[in-house]
Design a protein around this motif. Sequence first.
Motif, mmCIF file in Angstrom:
data_model
loop_
_atom_site.group_PDB
_atom_site.id
_atom_site.type_symbol
_atom_site.label_atom_id
_atom_site.label_comp_id
_atom_site.label_asym_id
_atom_site.label_seq_id
_atom_site.Cartn_x
_atom_site.Cartn_y
_atom_site.Cartn_z
ATOM 1 N N VAL A 109 6.489 7.572 -7.850
ATOM 2 C CA VAL A 109 5.326 7.167 -8.031
ATOM 3 C C VAL A 109 5.470 5.873 -8.846
ATOM 4 O O VAL A 109 4.595 5.114 -8.669
ATOM 5 C CB VAL A 109 4.279 8.167 -9.030
ATOM 6 C CG1 VAL A 109 4.874 8.077 -10.465
ATOM 7 C CG2 VAL A 109 2.774 7.711 -9.121
ATOM 8 N N LEU A 110 6.708 5.483 -9.128
ATOM 9 C CA LEU A 110 7.279 4.332 -9.928
ATOM 10 C C LEU A 110 7.492 3.209 -8.812
ATOM 11 O O LEU A 110 7.641 2.053 -8.918
ATOM 12 C CB LEU A 110 8.249 4.300 -10.636
ATOM 13 C CG LEU A 110 8.145 5.023 -12.032
ATOM 14 C CD1 LEU A 110 9.589 5.458 -12.667
ATOM 15 C CD2 LEU A 110 7.228 4.454 -12.982
ATOM 16 N N GLU A 111 7.693 3.703 -7.411
ATOM 17 C CA GLU A 111 7.917 2.750 -6.494
ATOM 18 C C GLU A 111 7.237 1.781 -6.126
ATOM 19 O O GLU A 111 7.762 0.445 -5.750
ATOM 20 C CB GLU A 111 8.607 3.379 -4.992
ATOM 21 C CG GLU A 111 10.013 4.268 -5.226
ATOM 22 C CD GLU A 111 11.139 3.370 -5.661
ATOM 23 O OE1 GLU A 111 11.045 2.187 -5.161
ATOM 24 O OE2 GLU A 111 12.122 3.763 -6.119
ATOM 25 N N PRO A 112 6.031 1.684 -5.861
ATOM 26 C CA PRO A 112 4.931 0.678 -5.863
ATOM 27 C C PRO A 112 5.187 -0.461 -6.922
ATOM 28 O O PRO A 112 5.298 -1.779 -6.422
ATOM 29 C CB PRO A 112 3.633 1.176 -5.760
ATOM 30 C CG PRO A 112 3.775 2.593 -5.222
ATOM 31 C CD PRO A 112 5.143 3.151 -5.918
ATOM 32 N N LEU A 113 5.217 -0.010 -7.891
ATOM 33 C CA LEU A 113 5.473 -1.096 -9.187
ATOM 34 C C LEU A 113 6.893 -1.803 -8.983
ATOM 35 O O LEU A 113 6.961 -2.871 -9.077
ATOM 36 C CB LEU A 113 5.368 -0.329 -10.498
ATOM 37 C CG LEU A 113 5.581 -1.133 -11.618
ATOM 38 C CD1 LEU A 113 4.515 -2.337 -11.770
ATOM 39 C CD2 LEU A 113 5.756 -0.391 -12.910
ATOM 40 N N ALA A 144 1.009 -1.222 0.058
ATOM 41 C CA ALA A 144 -0.008 0.078 -0.066
ATOM 42 C C ALA A 144 0.856 1.262 0.027
ATOM 43 O O ALA A 144 2.152 1.196 0.150
ATOM 44 C CB ALA A 144 -1.076 -0.001 1.195
ATOM 45 N N GLY A 145 0.028 2.208 -0.374
ATOM 46 C CA GLY A 145 1.054 3.582 -0.354
ATOM 47 C C GLY A 145 0.475 4.745 -1.361
ATOM 48 O O GLY A 145 -0.215 4.502 -1.993
ATOM 49 N N GLY A 146 0.889 5.808 -0.959
ATOM 50 C CA GLY A 146 0.460 7.189 -1.513
ATOM 51 C C GLY A 146 1.823 7.897 -1.923
ATOM 52 O O GLY A 146 2.201 8.788 -1.112
ATOM 53 N N PRO A 147 2.642 7.823 -3.007
ATOM 54 C CA PRO A 147 3.736 8.430 -3.426
ATOM 55 C C PRO A 147 3.628 10.064 -3.466
ATOM 56 O O PRO A 147 2.500 10.507 -3.470
ATOM 57 C CB PRO A 147 4.110 7.908 -4.516
ATOM 58 C CG PRO A 147 3.584 6.641 -4.934
ATOM 59 C CD PRO A 147 2.095 6.800 -4.173
ATOM 60 N N PRO A 148 4.840 10.600 -3.174
ATOM 61 C CA PRO A 148 4.588 12.142 -3.306
ATOM 62 C C PRO A 148 4.019 12.456 -4.804
ATOM 63 O O PRO A 148 4.302 11.969 -5.586
ATOM 64 C CB PRO A 148 6.128 12.469 -3.115
ATOM 65 C CG PRO A 148 6.572 11.735 -2.452
ATOM 66 C CD PRO A 148 5.975 10.188 -2.939
ATOM 67 N N CYS A 149 3.191 13.578 -4.451
ATOM 68 C CA CYS A 149 2.402 13.984 -5.652
ATOM 69 C C CYS A 149 2.569 15.389 -6.362
ATOM 70 O O CYS A 149 2.006 15.700 -7.420
ATOM 71 C CB CYS A 149 0.844 14.017 -5.307
ATOM 72 S SG CYS A 149 0.501 15.266 -4.070
ATOM 73 N N GLN A 150 3.295 16.085 -5.841
ATOM 74 C CA GLN A 150 3.305 17.612 -5.946
ATOM 75 C C GLN A 150 3.852 17.673 -7.701
ATOM 76 O O GLN A 150 3.225 18.819 -8.188
ATOM 77 C CB GLN A 150 4.408 18.375 -5.366
ATOM 78 C CG GLN A 150 3.708 18.669 -3.745
ATOM 79 C CD GLN A 150 3.549 17.321 -3.039
ATOM 80 O OE1 GLN A 150 4.268 16.405 -3.551
ATOM 81 N NE2 GLN A 150 2.737 17.353 -2.235
ATOM 82 N N THR A 151 4.524 16.947 -8.151
ATOM 83 C CA THR A 151 4.968 17.177 -9.578
ATOM 84 C C THR A 151 3.665 16.828 -10.700
ATOM 85 O O THR A 151 4.010 17.239 -11.788
ATOM 86 C CB THR A 151 6.379 16.653 -9.972
ATOM 87 O OG1 THR A 151 5.962 15.073 -9.768
ATOM 88 C CG2 THR A 151 7.444 16.736 -9.069
ATOM 89 N N TYR A 152 2.750 16.385 -10.255
ATOM 90 C CA TYR A 152 1.720 15.877 -11.178
ATOM 91 C C TYR A 152 0.673 16.944 -11.136
ATOM 92 O O TYR A 152 -0.332 16.556 -11.420
ATOM 93 C CB TYR A 152 1.257 14.453 -10.633
ATOM 94 C CG TYR A 152 2.186 13.449 -10.844
ATOM 95 C CD1 TYR A 152 2.966 13.185 -12.009
ATOM 96 C CD2 TYR A 152 3.201 12.999 -9.617
ATOM 97 C CE1 TYR A 152 3.987 12.024 -12.129
ATOM 98 C CE2 TYR A 152 4.053 12.212 -9.743
ATOM 99 C CZ TYR A 152 4.405 11.766 -11.129
ATOM 100 O OH TYR A 152 5.296 10.698 -11.400
ATOM 101 N N SER A 153 0.727 18.089 -10.484
ATOM 102 C CA SER A 153 -0.335 19.073 -10.400
ATOM 103 C C SER A 153 -0.650 19.453 -11.890
ATOM 104 O O SER A 153 0.289 19.429 -12.758
ATOM 105 C CB SER A 153 0.075 20.191 -9.635
ATOM 106 O OG SER A 153 -0.852 21.329 -9.704
ATOM 107 N N VAL A 154 -1.976 19.471 -12.260
ATOM 108 C CA VAL A 154 -2.119 19.893 -13.392
ATOM 109 C C VAL A 154 -2.292 21.607 -13.577
ATOM 110 O O VAL A 154 -2.426 21.828 -14.816
ATOM 111 C CB VAL A 154 -3.781 19.564 -13.914
ATOM 112 C CG1 VAL A 154 -3.928 18.031 -13.976
ATOM 113 C CG2 VAL A 154 -4.636 20.122 -12.770
ATOM 114 N N ALA A 155 -1.864 22.072 -12.696
ATOM 115 C CA ALA A 155 -1.728 23.612 -12.555
ATOM 116 C C ALA A 155 -0.475 24.029 -13.213
ATOM 117 O O ALA A 155 0.546 22.953 -13.381
ATOM 118 C CB ALA A 155 -1.956 24.127 -11.395
#
Length: 450
Positions: A135-139, A81-92
Amino acid sequence: MTSPAPHQSVLDNPYVLDLFAGPGGLDVAGHGLDIPSLGIEWDRSACLTRYAAGLDTLHADVSAVRRDAFESLPPEINVLAGGPPCQTYSVAGKGAGRRALDEVKKYIDRLMAGDSDEAVDEELKTLSDPRTAMVLEPLRYALQATRSANRGHRPYDVIVLEQVPAVAPLWQQYAKALRETGLPDGTTYDVSVGVLDTERYGVPQTRSRAVLIARRTGLGEPSLPPATHRAYEAKEWNRQADPTAGPTRQPTLDESDEPRAEAVRATGDLLPWRSMRDALAEPVGTHPGRDRAFLVRSNYGSSGVPGRRGVRTDRQPAATVTGRISRFVVFEHLSERVVREGDRFSMNEAGMLQSFPPDYPWSGTAQAQQVGNAVPPVFGMHLLSAALGLPVPDTDVLRKPWQPATEEQRAKLRGHGCGEADACTARCPRPEDQTPVRSVPEKRVAVPAT
């Protein structure tokens, strides 16, 4: 194989490995379900919170554990389980988020095709922001489990991932790879992906999350958790109530009418969304309660009336709780049009708006950032229950005050997580790297479930 019978767990003894574990949102969810977990977290202060809460922890970098210490992880772990850091995926911004999505999709395909970790790692160094690769780490953990099979490890039976809505296309790419390509040993997964609103699961705030739930083929087709509460519609609320004119309340169950509430749950009808008042009005543990009506002004918009950016009443859910929660201004009503000078939510209250139990032992520095970056535990209970085929969880267990670890327990946990009972060691991430990742508000994104 067909799906398991309703409410029949797909695993006899689930054991969760929580990547990017933060202060413990998913671990607290597991606690509420009597499911053990081990969290990997790099931030020192978040680890201090975890030790104080009594959560099993490795103070380490997720990537370093995968590369250098994967075989030391308990082989009994069967849920990733997990939720990787997300900031670089902002659609802004100027399209950087979209470019990041397209780049990472290519890396997902390359990893599944068997490209070496060394080659991929070398190319990932060229990314403008190293968090993009997280975001690749879980895979990569799923792939590493097949390489470590001769040392007692095996492919994870269940995978549960969550992130901001903008990451949903990457979860779709994950789903395609896990279904169609499969892991090197031939393991494939049945996968569901969607974007869910946390207030529909009893979290007293509006927060949207992109979710992936995967089960190893043969364990039954997974489903996203069914909503238990009604959706909050800001435009509908604003048509019915002026946020500055005092409290109004959605039609709701009387909280004291538990038989009626049970009847609603039994028939499958949706409960009302939980408001800030539902979460904070009553005294519990050391929380004194907020018995006066109040307004909250956040420092970002919340789909409100123009000119009243970010203003909500206590009868509404909180705006998305981020690391900015300490800047939210709380005004109490003294009369219909007079309010007392604003104060701030305590960290205990901020955690309760994230659905953490009262008196959760927030520790270290940047506590507001820890609160904002965490997975809401009530939402986590729904995710884990759906992933494992368990019944809809009784999340009221998380409304009771949390019992912190004793000093002896903390020392033992820290000895395991850091290497010494009272200090970090050379194996821990360096202190100069301990600046927490900032959290940002999320926009709701409509993504079809699969």
